[in-house]
Scaffold this motif. Sequence first.
Motif, short mmCIF file in Angstrom:
data_model
loop_
_atom_site.label_atom_id
_atom_site.label_comp_id
_atom_site.label_asym_id
_atom_site.label_seq_id
_atom_site.Cartn_x
_atom_site.Cartn_y
_atom_site.Cartn_z
N MET A 16 0.84 -1.19 0.00
CA MET A 16 0.00 0.00 0.00
C MET A 16 0.89 1.25 0.00
SD MET A 16 -3.17 -1.09 0.11
CE MET A 16 -4.30 0.05 0.83
N HIS A 17 0.35 2.30 -0.61
CA HIS A 17 1.00 3.60 -0.60
C HIS A 17 0.18 4.56 0.26
CE1 HIS A 17 3.43 3.01 -4.57
NE2 HIS A 17 4.02 2.47 -3.54
N LEU A 18 0.77 5.69 0.57
CA LEU A 18 0.13 6.69 1.42
C LEU A 18 -0.30 7.89 0.59
CD1 LEU A 18 -0.47 7.42 4.44
CD2 LEU A 18 1.66 8.72 4.36
N ALA A 19 -1.59 8.21 0.62
CA ALA A 19 -2.10 9.40 -0.05
C ALA A 19 -2.27 10.50 1.00
CB ALA A 19 -3.44 9.10 -0.72
N GLU A 20 -2.12 11.73 0.55
CA GLU A 20 -2.34 12.86 1.46
C GLU A 20 -3.03 13.99 0.71
OE1 GLU A 20 -0.95 16.21 1.59
OE2 GLU A 20 0.01 15.88 -0.33
N LEU A 21 -3.90 14.69 1.44
CA LEU A 21 -4.57 15.89 0.94
C LEU A 21 -4.37 16.98 1.96
CD1 LEU A 21 -6.61 17.40 -0.99
CD2 LEU A 21 -8.38 16.65 0.63
N ASN A 22 -3.97 18.14 1.47
CA ASN A 22 -3.84 19.32 2.31
C ASN A 22 -4.53 20.46 1.56
OD1 ASN A 22 -3.01 20.99 4.41
ND2 ASN A 22 -1.03 21.40 3.46
N ILE A 23 -5.47 21.12 2.22
CA ILE A 23 -6.14 22.24 1.58
C ILE A 23 -5.88 23.51 2.37
CG2 ILE A 23 -7.93 20.81 0.55
CD1 ILE A 23 -9.86 21.90 2.69
N GLY A 24 -5.97 24.63 1.68
CA GLY A 24 -5.82 25.92 2.32
C GLY A 24 -6.57 26.97 1.53
N ARG A 25 -6.82 28.09 2.18
CA ARG A 25 -7.46 29.21 1.49
C ARG A 25 -6.49 30.39 1.53
NH1 ARG A 25 -10.81 33.69 1.46
NH2 ARG A 25 -12.26 33.63 -0.31
N LEU A 26 -6.06 30.78 0.34
CA LEU A 26 -5.14 31.91 0.22
C LEU A 26 -5.78 33.18 0.77
CD1 LEU A 26 -3.83 31.21 -3.38
CD2 LEU A 26 -2.47 31.11 -1.29
N VAL A 44 -7.18 26.19 -2.33
CA VAL A 44 -6.28 25.39 -3.13
C VAL A 44 -6.03 24.05 -2.43
CG1 VAL A 44 -5.19 27.35 -4.26
CG2 VAL A 44 -4.24 26.51 -2.13
N ALA A 45 -5.71 23.04 -3.23
CA ALA A 45 -5.52 21.70 -2.70
C ALA A 45 -4.21 21.11 -3.19
CB ALA A 45 -6.68 20.80 -3.14
N ASN A 46 -3.56 20.37 -2.32
CA ASN A 46 -2.39 19.57 -2.69
C ASN A 46 -2.74 18.13 -2.40
OD1 ASN A 46 0.16 18.05 -1.61
ND2 ASN A 46 0.84 19.54 -3.11
N LEU A 47 -2.65 17.29 -3.40
CA LEU A 47 -2.97 15.88 -3.28
C LEU A 47 -1.81 15.09 -3.86
CD1 LEU A 47 -4.97 13.51 -2.81
CD2 LEU A 47 -6.03 14.11 -5.01
N SER A 48 -1.24 14.20 -3.07
CA SER A 48 -0.10 13.42 -3.55
C SER A 48 -0.10 12.02 -2.96
CB SER A 48 1.23 14.14 -3.23
OG SER A 48 1.41 14.26 -1.83
N VAL A 49 0.73 11.17 -3.54
CA VAL A 49 0.89 9.78 -3.08
C VAL A 49 2.37 9.51 -2.87
CG1 VAL A 49 0.53 7.35 -3.68
CG2 VAL A 49 -1.20 9.05 -4.32
N TRP A 50 2.66 8.79 -1.80
CA TRP A 50 4.03 8.47 -1.40
C TRP A 50 4.15 6.99 -1.09
CZ3 TRP A 50 7.80 12.29 -1.19
CH2 TRP A 50 7.33 13.58 -1.47
N GLU A 51 5.36 6.46 -1.26
CA GLU A 51 5.59 5.04 -0.96
C GLU A 51 5.42 4.76 0.52
OE1 GLU A 51 9.43 3.96 -2.52
OE2 GLU A 51 8.77 4.20 -4.60
N THR A 52 5.97 5.62 1.38
CA THR A 52 5.91 5.38 2.82
C THR A 52 5.65 6.68 3.57
OG1 THR A 52 8.25 5.80 3.29
CG2 THR A 52 7.66 3.54 2.59
N PRO A 53 5.11 6.58 4.79
CA PRO A 53 4.95 7.77 5.61
C PRO A 53 6.27 8.45 5.92
CG PRO A 53 3.71 5.93 6.54
CD PRO A 53 4.55 5.39 5.41
N GLU A 54 7.31 7.67 6.12
CA GLU A 54 8.61 8.24 6.45
C GLU A 54 9.14 9.13 5.33
OE1 GLU A 54 7.66 4.77 8.79
OE2 GLU A 54 7.88 4.92 6.62
N GLN A 55 8.92 8.73 4.10
CA GLN A 55 9.39 9.51 2.96
C GLN A 55 8.59 10.82 2.83
OE1 GLN A 55 8.97 6.10 0.40
NE2 GLN A 55 11.18 5.99 0.08
N LEU A 56 7.29 10.75 3.04
CA LEU A 56 6.49 11.98 3.06
C LEU A 56 6.92 12.87 4.20
CD1 LEU A 56 4.16 13.85 2.23
CD2 LEU A 56 2.62 12.37 3.55
#
Length: 149
Positions: free
Chosen positions: A1-11, A66-78
Motif C-alpha cells: 500500500m502507498h500513502l495518499a495525502e490531501l492538504n487544503i488551504g485558502r489563500l 487550493v488543494a495539494n494531493l499526492s501519493v508516497w511510498e511510505t509515511p517516512e518519505q512523506l
Amino acid sequence: MHLAELNIGRLLAPTDDPRVAEFMNNLDLINGLGKRMPGFVWMMEGSGEPGQGNTETCLDGDPQFVANLSVWETPEQLQTYVFDTLHAKFMNRSKEWFETLVQMHFVMWWVPEGTQPTLDEALAKLAHREAHGDSKEAFGWDWLRAKAG
C-alpha cells in the motif's frame, strides 16, 4: 500500500495578488523538490502553467481555496519531505499567505499501489476524518505515529 495525502488551504488573496506572490513564485520550486524526493509517487497536477502549481483546481467554486494531493511510498518519505526540506520553511510561513482554517484541512489514507486518488475521493476522506476523527480510513500524523510505535 502507498500513502495518499490531501492538504487544503485558502489563500489570503487571489493568486495574482502581491500579498501571496512569494508563495506563488515558489510553487514550482517546492513542488519540483517533492517530485524529486525518494518515495514520491504522484501529485495532482494543474494546467502545467509555470508558477501556478495546482491553484486553478479550486474548491467549492472559490479560487482562493487550493488543494495539494499526492501519493508516497511510505509515511517516512512523506515526513522527510514535509518536515526536513525547504518545504518546511514555507510551511512554517503559511500564515503569511493562508487563512487559518477552523475545519479539518489535512488527511492521509492508504491506497493500493498504482492508485491516483481523485480530488472528490480525497475530500470525502477529509470529511470522514472531520466527522469521525482519526481511524484506519482517514488519519493525521499523530494517529499514524501512534500506530507505528
